[in-house]
Design a protein around this motif. Sequence first.
Motif, PDB file in Angstrom:
ATOM      1  N   ASN A  47     -51.386   6.593  35.383  1.00 42.22           N
ATOM      2  CA  ASN A  47     -52.221   6.776  36.576  1.00 42.22           C
ATOM      3  C   ASN A  47     -52.714   5.445  37.124  1.00 42.22           C
ATOM      4  O   ASN A  47     -52.740   5.233  38.338  1.00 42.22           O
ATOM      5  N   VAL A  50     -49.383   3.275  38.570  1.00 42.63           N
ATOM      6  CA  VAL A  50     -48.746   3.680  39.834  1.00 42.63           C
ATOM      7  C   VAL A  50     -49.648   3.450  41.040  1.00 42.63           C
ATOM      8  O   VAL A  50     -49.152   3.323  42.156  1.00 42.63           O
ATOM      9  N   GLY A  51     -50.953   3.356  40.828  1.00 41.82           N
ATOM     10  CA  GLY A  51     -51.862   3.098  41.938  1.00 41.82           C
ATOM     11  C   GLY A  51     -52.275   1.641  42.065  1.00 41.82           C
ATOM     12  O   GLY A  51     -52.964   1.267  43.023  1.00 41.82           O
ATOM     13  N   SER A  65     -49.312  -0.536  46.422  1.00 39.18           N
ATOM     14  CA  SER A  65     -48.902  -0.066  45.095  1.00 39.18           C
ATOM     15  C   SER A  65     -47.384   0.075  45.051  1.00 39.18           C
ATOM     16  O   SER A  65     -46.701  -0.014  46.077  1.00 39.18           O
ATOM     17  N   GLN A  67     -45.882   2.781  44.687  1.00 40.77           N
ATOM     18  CA  GLN A  67     -45.558   3.938  45.527  1.00 40.77           C
ATOM     19  C   GLN A  67     -45.497   3.545  46.996  1.00 40.77           C
ATOM     20  O   GLN A  67     -44.630   4.009  47.726  1.00 40.77           O
ATOM     21  N   LEU A 112     -43.656  10.611  32.825  1.00 39.47           N
ATOM     22  CA  LEU A 112     -44.792  10.567  33.750  1.00 39.47           C
ATOM     23  C   LEU A 112     -44.535   9.580  34.886  1.00 39.47           C
ATOM     24  O   LEU A 112     -44.830   9.869  36.044  1.00 39.47           O
ATOM     25  N   CYS A 113     -43.985   8.423  34.542  1.00 38.97           N
ATOM     26  CA  CYS A 113     -43.656   7.434  35.580  1.00 38.97           C
ATOM     27  C   CYS A 113     -42.660   8.014  36.577  1.00 38.97           C
ATOM     28  O   CYS A 113     -42.807   7.846  37.790  1.00 38.97           O
ATOM     29  N   ASN A 115     -42.285  10.947  37.520  1.00 40.80           N
ATOM     30  CA  ASN A 115     -42.913  11.927  38.409  1.00 40.80           C
ATOM     31  C   ASN A 115     -43.578  11.265  39.603  1.00 40.80           C
ATOM     32  O   ASN A 115     -43.897  11.942  40.581  1.00 40.80           O
ATOM     33  N   SER A 116     -43.814   9.954  39.520  1.00 35.80           N
ATOM     34  CA  SER A 116     -44.551   9.247  40.570  1.00 35.80           C
ATOM     35  C   SER A 116     -43.768   8.158  41.273  1.00 35.80           C
ATOM     36  O   SER A 116     -44.170   7.702  42.338  1.00 35.80           O
ATOM     37  N   VAL A 117     -42.685   7.710  40.658  1.00 35.46           N
ATOM     38  CA  VAL A 117     -41.907   6.585  41.198  1.00 35.46           C
ATOM     39  C   VAL A 117     -40.462   7.035  41.391  1.00 35.46           C
ATOM     40  O   VAL A 117     -39.910   7.749  40.551  1.00 35.46           O
ATOM     41  N   ARG A 118     -39.876   6.614  42.486  1.00 32.97           N
ATOM     42  CA  ARG A 118     -38.536   7.060  42.871  1.00 32.97           C
ATOM     43  C   ARG A 118     -37.488   6.833  41.794  1.00 32.97           C
ATOM     44  O   ARG A 118     -36.683   7.710  41.493  1.00 32.97           O
TER      45      ARG A 118
END
Length: 157
Positions: A47, A50-51, A65, A67, A112-113, A115-118
């Motif tokens: 968390n 990614v931010g 970030s 993202q 987890l990564c 799920n948030s990064v392409r």
Amino acid sequence: MIAVLQRVKRASVRVDGDMAGKCGNGICILLGVARGDTEEDAVALVNKIVGLRIFTDENDKMNLSIQDIDGEMLVVSNFTLLASYKKGKRPDYINAAPPAEAERLYKYFTELCANSVRRVENGVFGAEMELEIVNDGPVTIVMDSNVLLRKAEAKNI
């Protein structure tokens, strides 16, 4: 969990001469899993990572970030981040999680990564790896999930 983040233009990891994983513009993460780490440690780190605003905007300020820039990640396991060097000349790794638990949490962290990064790629857990990194900056940050979790508890977040 200890994570060493390096903002990169590109990074790659090879095992026995074969490409195991790579990323373009983004973050290369060396991840060490400690004894007693749980899924909560992985979630706290991901968390935050990614931010984290470590990429430059149009004014050359670190305001974006991974993202925001649609960046990529390479995650490489690294138990030596848990080295104890207090006594003697040879570090010991008693603080590192046992291999089966470390591998489970390493894979969970990577999921987890993803799920948030392409695009997220990995090294090979437990293998001897050759890592090539082209730093961007350089920008290198060391994170410890214990620090993040204590802060969250103190603020009741």
